[in-house]
Design an enzyme around this catalytic site. Sequence first.
Site, PDB file in Angstrom:
ATOM      1  N   ASP A  43      11.153 -50.849   1.331  1.00  0.00           N
ATOM      2  CA  ASP A  43      11.457 -49.753  -0.117  1.00  0.00           C
ATOM      3  C   ASP A  43      11.374 -50.761  -1.233  1.00  0.00           C
ATOM      4  O   ASP A  43      11.915 -50.504  -2.243  1.00  0.00           O
ATOM      5  CB  ASP A  43      13.457 -49.416   0.311  1.00  0.00           C
ATOM      6  CG  ASP A  43      14.031 -50.297   0.361  1.00  0.00           C
ATOM      7  OD1 ASP A  43      13.988 -51.171  -0.207  1.00  0.00           O
ATOM      8  OD2 ASP A  43      15.299 -50.279   1.400  1.00  0.00           O
ATOM      9  N   ARG A  57      11.671 -49.464  -6.500  1.00  0.00           N
ATOM     10  CA  ARG A  57      11.958 -49.669  -5.610  1.00  0.00           C
ATOM     11  C   ARG A  57      11.914 -48.200  -5.134  1.00  0.00           C
ATOM     12  O   ARG A  57      12.094 -47.170  -6.293  1.00  0.00           O
ATOM     13  CB  ARG A  57      13.636 -49.334  -6.632  1.00  0.00           C
ATOM     14  CG  ARG A  57      14.722 -48.985  -5.034  1.00  0.00           C
ATOM     15  CD  ARG A  57      14.794 -49.902  -3.985  1.00  0.00           C
ATOM     16  NE  ARG A  57      16.022 -49.599  -3.185  1.00  0.00           N
ATOM     17  CZ  ARG A  57      16.482 -48.310  -1.980  1.00  0.00           C
ATOM     18  NH1 ARG A  57      14.975 -47.282  -1.701  1.00  0.00           N
ATOM     19  NH2 ARG A  57      17.112 -48.396  -0.997  1.00  0.00           N
ATOM     20  N   ASP A  62      15.599 -45.209   2.464  1.00  0.00           N
ATOM     21  CA  ASP A  62      16.702 -46.840   2.551  1.00  0.00           C
ATOM     22  C   ASP A  62      16.089 -47.258   3.653  1.00  0.00           C
ATOM     23  O   ASP A  62      16.491 -46.894   4.965  1.00  0.00           O
ATOM     24  CB  ASP A  62      17.846 -46.659   3.109  1.00  0.00           C
ATOM     25  CG  ASP A  62      18.801 -47.760   2.994  1.00  0.00           C
ATOM     26  OD1 ASP A  62      18.391 -48.765   2.360  1.00  0.00           O
ATOM     27  OD2 ASP A  62      19.890 -47.797   3.456  1.00  0.00           O
ATOM     28  N   THR A  63      15.126 -48.392   3.461  1.00  0.00           N
ATOM     29  CA  THR A  63      15.001 -49.179   5.306  1.00  0.00           C
ATOM     30  C   THR A  63      15.761 -50.335   5.551  1.00  0.00           C
ATOM     31  O   THR A  63      17.443 -51.050   4.551  1.00  0.00           O
ATOM     32  CB  THR A  63      13.742 -50.123   4.941  1.00  0.00           C
ATOM     33  OG1 THR A  63      13.558 -50.883   4.359  1.00  0.00           O
ATOM     34  CG2 THR A  63      13.112 -49.322   4.163  1.00  0.00           C
ATOM     35  N   GLU A  65      18.039 -53.669   6.892  1.00  0.00           N
ATOM     36  CA  GLU A  65      17.917 -54.852   5.655  1.00  0.00           C
ATOM     37  C   GLU A  65      17.005 -55.847   6.436  1.00  0.00           C
ATOM     38  O   GLU A  65      16.966 -56.494   7.704  1.00  0.00           O
ATOM     39  CB  GLU A  65      19.050 -56.084   4.957  1.00  0.00           C
ATOM     40  CG  GLU A  65      19.810 -54.712   4.666  1.00  0.00           C
ATOM     41  CD  GLU A  65      19.005 -54.724   3.268  1.00  0.00           C
ATOM     42  OE1 GLU A  65      18.793 -55.391   2.552  1.00  0.00           O
ATOM     43  OE2 GLU A  65      19.784 -53.740   2.130  1.00  0.00           O
ATOM     44  N   ARG A 107      14.831 -51.997 -12.059  1.00  0.00           N
ATOM     45  CA  ARG A 107      14.038 -51.884 -11.157  1.00  0.00           C
ATOM     46  C   ARG A 107      13.520 -50.370 -11.490  1.00  0.00           C
ATOM     47  O   ARG A 107      14.236 -49.101 -11.486  1.00  0.00           O
ATOM     48  CB  ARG A 107      14.785 -51.570  -9.829  1.00  0.00           C
ATOM     49  CG  ARG A 107      14.928 -53.154  -9.446  1.00  0.00           C
ATOM     50  CD  ARG A 107      15.285 -53.526  -8.287  1.00  0.00           C
ATOM     51  NE  ARG A 107      16.535 -52.607  -7.440  1.00  0.00           N
ATOM     52  CZ  ARG A 107      16.742 -52.037  -6.607  1.00  0.00           C
ATOM     53  NH1 ARG A 107      16.808 -53.304  -5.544  1.00  0.00           N
ATOM     54  NH2 ARG A 107      18.601 -51.347  -5.740  1.00  0.00           N
TER      55      ARG A 107
END
Length: 238
Positions: A43, A57, A62-63, A65, A107
């Site tokens: 992401d 971002r 949300d992917t 980690e 970001r």
Amino acid sequence: MIRIRLPFLFIIVFLSACATLTSDTEIKENTIPATVDRVVDGDTLKVTLEDREETIRLLLVDTPETKHPSKPVQPYGPEASQFAKNQLEGKEIGVEIDVSERDKYGRLLAYVWIGDQMFNEMLLEEGLARVAYIYQPNVKYVDTFQEIQRKAQEEGKGIWSIEDYVREEGFNESFEASDSTSTDKGSQQGCDIKGNINSKGDKIYHVPEGSYYEITKAEEMFCNTDEAEQAGFRPSQR
């Protein structure tokens, strides 16, 4: 840090409506043309936009980690990263801003388009991301995203294939990537090289045996020195 001024942003968006890529892919109207230099993880991207480097971002997704300095590699994190690399690295994209431009880390917050396909949606469709970080006013596509997520969840795709892995607050940290969920685990283990950008803007990486390793705050983690140097970091002198 250079910020995109909103009036200037609107000019770019207006001009980009007529822009066409040199390849067969056309930039989507009302987006800002950019080139993806590197995928940090599923992401987060490094891009060249208007002759400067920006970190993007992806909004509302949300992917798992893969390079967090204090978290293990999570199931389907490597798959999400590889999917992003396959789809985006070296490609021309369209960057769509919502209302707020940046997060607290500076970001650029964005929806990323490859032709007429939105990459944020593609991650959700493949079960490689969850809908997350829903904060006003950046909620333009939240209803669409949640519908795509419901379908992936019903089909048990990716992250939804593991019971109790995806929670409201994030991914269950008791799960770690295993050979059954990650084809890239071997290359992700031991990703303990810390990348840091100092006050002068120098990109420096620190290996575990280095003098400053323990006191260095990692902004990026790398699996080997070649990877760090390809990302523009140089070794610490101590």
